[in-house]
Enzyme design. Structure first.
Site, PDB file in Angstrom:
ATOM      1  N   PHE A  14       0.772  -1.204  -0.500  1.00 31.93           N
ATOM      2  CA  PHE A  14      -0.093   0.162  -0.169  1.00 31.93           C
ATOM      3  C   PHE A  14       0.617   1.165   0.023  1.00 31.93           C
ATOM      4  O   PHE A  14       0.655   2.353   0.595  1.00 31.93           O
ATOM      5  CB  PHE A  14      -1.430  -0.330   1.261  1.00 31.93           C
ATOM      6  N   CYS A  15       2.140   1.104  -0.658  1.00 29.32           N
ATOM      7  CA  CYS A  15       2.506   2.110  -1.157  1.00 29.32           C
ATOM      8  C   CYS A  15       3.355   2.799   0.189  1.00 29.32           C
ATOM      9  O   CYS A  15       3.701   4.036   0.222  1.00 29.32           O
ATOM     10  CB  CYS A  15       2.140   3.110  -1.326  1.00 29.32           C
ATOM     11  N   ALA A  16       3.387   1.879   1.410  1.00 27.45           N
ATOM     12  CA  ALA A  16       3.913   2.245   2.634  1.00 27.45           C
ATOM     13  C   ALA A  16       4.679   1.201   3.167  1.00 27.45           C
ATOM     14  O   ALA A  16       3.433   0.740   4.488  1.00 27.45           O
ATOM     15  CB  ALA A  16       2.435   2.991   4.011  1.00 27.45           C
TER      16      ALA A  16
END
Length: 396
Positions: free
Chosen positions: A347-349
């Site tokens: 999730f781009c984290a």
């Protein structure tokens, strides 16, 4: 009739048809009907903005600037604030990073989305806190020892866990030490009104496609002084007030300074329309979030990812690990066999999600740590039947 556009029924692998359960709204929300109507109404009049003459240009310029005024009004902008239209949240934070005065240090947490983790040059990344109180204490200690120009940049709601961050308290700490604060509201804006004053924010950024306006626009809203003093984000027409024969350029002031090129008129109108509609919307999202989390808690092979305590307030985002399942294959089966759309990945984290996956694997007693999580995100158009269908599929 639903207030969002929907594909309706989708055909399953066994030939049955079911209402599509879109549980991937945190990635990209569907389009509001009122947004689609506003864009359709404007399309016959589509023309140049700011630099044209005639009826089309006059109307389009008026619509574009009215969209800016709507955003400013709904976010509670003051006389010293500005609204710059961008492509998305990532673009907004890259613009702000380019506008920072020389020598500015950025303080953030390593729990952030990459949009608020990667644009900064001189950055201090604080370790992940386990509570709102720890986040406030950690920032206080950091700023106490930081003796130069500082920008604090934090999320308002995690795109991994859905947990709300204590933004107003963090803003109070930042201002006590003479720092400014920027807020990533990409996951807050779809679920709650955003106010600069209530958040205590100096800057707020979010994307249109997160708030049911998928037409390629975002905004950076906040104090104008840094933006007015900075070099243009993009060099080109619109950002230039005058170009002399010898190549000397006098740059525009105000939002135009950072909006070079033909602006995204439809995106700006769509974003403003969606923001107003959400401001007046009445949802039952919290009941659905509680229903989903309670159901997941009853499945012994499923573990929710969370940073704060289980009772921490949150928006409609729940990520989880499933023991013994490949997340990608699971998502495919949910789609083909049950008509459910979810998200899988980090999730781009990446730092945050990998840490939470390791903790979830320990609680599950799993030998191997999953490389990805599954995320179910709720919003306008989500029903109790959608939630129950996901829970029943995971139970099987």
């Amino acid at each position: 009739m639903s207030i969002v556009l929907s594909p309706g029924d989708v055909k399953l692998r066994d030939g049955r048809s079911v209402d599509f359960a879109n549980l991937d709204i945190a990635a990209t929300a569907p389009c509001l009907r009122v947004v689609a109507d506003a864009v359709a109404e404007l399309l016959p009049f589509y023309g140049s903005v700011h630099r044209g003459a005639g009826a089309l240009s006059e109307r389009c310029t008026r619509e574009y600037e009215q969209a800016r005024e709507t955003v400013a009004d709904l976010l509670g902008c003051g006389a010293g604030d500005t609204v710059v239209f961008t492509r998305n949240t990532t673009d907004a934070f890259n613009l702000l990073a380019r506008a920072l005065p020389a020598g500015t240090t950025v303080v953030t947490f390593d729990t952030e989305h990459h949009a608020n983790l990667l644009p900064w040059a001189d950055v201090v990344r604080l370790p992940a806190p386990r509570s709102a109180e720890e986040a406030v204490a950690s920032l206080t200690r950091c700023l106490y020892n930081t003796g130069k120009s500082t920008l604090v940049s934090v999320t308002a709601a995690s795109n991994v866990t859905g947990e709300l961050w204590p933004v107003a308290r963090l803003a109070a700490v930042a201002h006590r030490f003479g720092a400014r604060i920027a807020v990533d509201a990409a996951q807050l804006a779809p679920h709650a009104p955003v106010s600069l004053a209530e958040l205590g924010a100096d800057y707020v950024a979010f994307s249109g496609h997160k708030i049911y306006a998928p037409f390629g626009a975002g905004v950076l809203v906040g104090r104008a002084d840094w933006l007015d003093a900075a070099e243009p984000y993009l060099a080109g027409g619109g950002a230039s007030a005058n170009v002399a024969a010898d190549g000397t350029v006098r740059w525009a002031t105000g939002p135009a300074r950072h909006e070079a090129g033909t602006p995204n008129l439809l995106g700006a109108v769509a974003l403003a329309t969606a923001l107003r509609a959400l401001h007046d919307a009445d949802t039952h999202e919290q009941a659905l979030v509680n229903r989903l989390r309670a159901g997941l808690a009853g499945l012994p092979h499923v573990e929710e990812l969370r940073l704060f305590g289980p009772e921490a307030p949150r928006v409609g985002i729940v990520s989880f690990a499933v023991a013994g399942e490949d997340p990608g294959e699971l998502a495919v089966r949910l789609g083909r066999d049950h008509g459910i759309g979810v998200r899988t990945g980090l999730f781009c984290a990446h730092p945050l999600t990998r840490r939470l996956l390791a903790e979830a694997a320990t609680r599950l007693g799993a030998v191997d740590v999953p490389t990805q999580a599954v995320r179910a995100s709720l919003g306008l158009g989500t029903t109790a039947e959608h939630v129950d269908r996901l829970l029943a599929a995971l139970d099987r």
